[in-house]
Design a protein around this motif. Structure first.
Motif, PDB file in Angstrom:
ATOM      1  N   ARG A 138      21.725  89.121  51.986  1.00  0.00           N
ATOM      2  CA  ARG A 138      22.774  88.299  51.387  1.00  0.00           C
ATOM      3  C   ARG A 138      22.216  86.985  50.823  1.00  0.00           C
ATOM      4  O   ARG A 138      22.713  86.474  49.818  1.00  0.00           O
ATOM      5  N   SER A 139      21.195  86.435  51.473  1.00  0.00           N
ATOM      6  CA  SER A 139      20.585  85.203  50.950  1.00  0.00           C
ATOM      7  C   SER A 139      19.910  85.450  49.606  1.00  0.00           C
ATOM      8  O   SER A 139      19.816  84.553  48.775  1.00  0.00           O
TER       9      SER A 139
ATOM     10  N   THR B 233      26.515  84.612  57.192  1.00  0.00           N
ATOM     11  CA  THR B 233      26.966  84.291  55.832  1.00  0.00           C
ATOM     12  C   THR B 233      28.453  83.959  55.818  1.00  0.00           C
ATOM     13  O   THR B 233      28.890  83.024  55.127  1.00  0.00           O
TER      14      THR B 233
END
Length: 581
Positions: free
Chosen positions: A451-452, A564
């Motif tokens: 996700r980063s 997240t």
């Protein structure tokens, strides 16, 4: 070319009275500065204005044009007096430059100044004097206000965008008009002629007008708040006001700025130059005492003269006279003043530096102070080379960056910047290389946040769109675009996006919006690596070690999702609020 010797000789032959010649002469000429040069550097500021400010300057300071011109001269004089050769001083003199964009450097400058004053007050350090040691090395004259009535030929030339020159007449001390004290124009012309015959006279002129692209006219900006309010009124409140035009249509929301910007684009397309005024004239007296072979003397760039006789110092009877060079390499586009009908005042600062006198003041930039013949040739080549960059497609901002790098950057800071830039490019290249190599060979997502990667890609896209919107130079846009492409590739490698055939399922799952079109042709876009890693692996022949490794990958994805979501709930409102602000 008012003051060249051909004009002097021709004007002397006119059969008019001296009074008539004088009347004809002063209409389009203004004597700015007449002084004996006794130091290595002299400078003086002039404020050209149509306002009557000689009696009381406070009556003119309210005029916006006059105030703007005075502010330009204030900054120029402060920069000339306050340079002490240090890096911090060089950054401070840059005005809205590096110092203003660095919080740490601004704090350092502020703390150091206050600490120095405190120590001087309690007697620990020497008292800080208001005058600097530079005043003994550089002759800084007072500012002069030059009144030019609007009906005068000089100001009429400004309003009509005609030619306006600053002429420089330089004579040796023994042929100076100050010594001969000419009373009439004829006597002054005789002094100039004798000075020319003895090679004791240098003449030059500088055109104060420059016609260039209207780079000062920026593209009209949009305000996100107004866009959101328009969407709220039309799609939420359902407003029926027909005169409520969308704010992103600049032709209706800001017609004056739109028309000005369109005219600037048309001038740029047609190749029509916009008139600009040069507020700085830096004259460099270049003295060369090197003896050149007769065959190569013309390559020195100096003017060769025949002295009429052969001497021990000049066995060929040929000598070269000193030259005068006008340094404009530091004149970036934001320093030029656009000419329009609202102008009432213009700033002009003239400086003169000579290389035949030793100046003990430490020069911090490549163009400061007197310049040697070698540096003069180098700067001349750089100036002509910078002008040729436009034909190669370089933007004006790129050329201005090079001009600042050459003229306005402290020498020590320039070396540090070059070294830091080289190391930055090296490390950035190594980072790209290692990232591509790592993700190309990666087969396990344990401990990695996919996700980063998507957040990083979105940040890169926003930065790229901002650079494109601002018409930034290709030197910044192209590397950012390459970084975007690599970030997008890393997202694909991390998630494993693939178009896979639709499986026959009894109960079709919920279809995502990005799969509506692919499902029409029997495919759907799926993140295969994430799906495979998120499913815990059953006990297999590999034993407990294989089972634990698969569970760690699934745990990594779940932890990434929770982190997240948690950070997003905190940071997203902050980002949105700052964006609206």
């Amino acid at each position: 070319d008012r003051f060249n010797l051909d004009f002097v000789k021709a004007d002397r032959s006119i059969q008019n009275s001296e009074e008539e010649q004088e009347v004809n002469r002063v209409d389009d000429v203004e004597l700015l500065w007449d002084t004996a040069i006794k130091s290595s550097s002299v400078a003086k500021s002039f404020l050209l204005t149509t306002l009557n400010c000689k009696n009381n300057e406070e009556d003119c300071i309210e005029d916006p044009s006059y105030k703007y011109a005075a502010d330009i001269l204030d900054r120029a004089e402060k920069s000339a007096i306050g340079a002490d050769g240090g890096i911090v001083s060089a950054l401070s003199n840059a005005g809205e430059g590096i110092e203003s964009t660095s919080i740490l450097l601004t704090l350092y400058v502020s703390i150091s100044k206050h600490l120095s004053r405190l120590l001087s007050l309690i007697g620990i350090s020497p008292k800080i004097e208001e005058s600097t040691e530079n005043e003994s090395q550089v002759d800084i004259h007072d500012r002069s206000i030059v009144n030019l009535p609007k009906s005068s030929p000089l100001w009429t030339a400004v309003e009509k965008n005609e030619t306006l020159h600053v002429h420089v007449v330089l004579t040796r001390a023994d042929f100076s008009m100050l010594n001969d004290s000419p009373k009439t124009y004829k006597e002054a012309a005789d002094v100039l002629v004798r000075s020319q015959r003895s090679h004791s006279l240098l003449l030059g002129h500088v055109n104060l007008f420059k016609y260039d692209e209207p780079h000062h006219i920026e593209k009209p900006r949009r305000v996100l708040y107004k866009d959101l309010m328009y969407l709220w009124r039309h799609y939420i409140v359902r407003s029926t006001n027909e005169k409520d035009y969308p704010p992103w249509d600049i032709a209706y929301s800001n017609p004056k700025a739109y028309e000005t910007y369109q005219n600037a684009l048309q001038m740029k397309k047609d190749g029509i130059g916009f008139p600009f005024f040069k507020p700085e004239v830096a004259v460099k007296f270049v003295y060369d005492d090197v003896k050149y072979p007769y065959e190569y003397a013309h390559l020195s760039g100096m003017q060769l003269v025949n002295i009429g006789r052969k001497t021990r110092a000049h066995p060929t009877g040929i000598a070269h006279v000193p030259g005068m060079h006008v340094d404009e390499i530091g004149m970036t586009s934001e320093k030029y003043i656009p000419i329009n009908e609202t102008l009432t005042s213009l700033p002009l600062r003239i400086s003169f530096d000579r290389s035949d006198m030793v100046n003990e003041k430490k020069q911090t930039t490549a163009t400061a102070g007197g310049i040697s013949p070698a540096r003069w040739r180098l700067l001349s080549q750089l100036s002509s080379g910078l002008e040729d960059q436009k034909q190669l497609g370089f933007e004006q901002s790129d050329i201005d960056d090079l001009r600042r790098l050459i003229a306005d950057t402290n020498v020590t800071l320039l070396l540090i910047t070059v070294m830091a830039s080289a190391l930055h490019l090296l490390f950035e290249f190594l980072t790209f290389k290692n990232e591509v190599s790592f993700w190309n060979r990666n087969k396990d997502l344990t401990g990695l946040s996919v996700r980063s990667l998507f957040l990083d890609m979105l940040s890169q896209v926003v930065i790229l769109m901002y650079l494109i919107e601002k018409d930034s130079s290709l030197l910044m846009t192209i590397p950012t675009a390459c970084g975007c492409a690599i970030a997008l590739w890393k997202c694909q490698r991390g998630a494993g996006f693939k178009f896979v055939p639709i499986a026959n399922e009894s109960s079709p799952p919920k279809v995502s919006w990005w799969n509506v079109l692919p499902r029409m042709v029997g495919y759907e876009l799926r993140a295969t690596r994430l799906e495979l890693a998120s499913k815990p692996e059953k006990e297999s022949k590999e034993g407990k070690q294989g089972h634990t490794k698969k569970d760690l990958a699934a745990l990594t994805i779940e932890t990434d999702r929770i982190a997240t979501k948690t950070l997003g709930s905190v940071m997203l409102p902050v980002v949105i609020g700052y964006t609206l602000y």
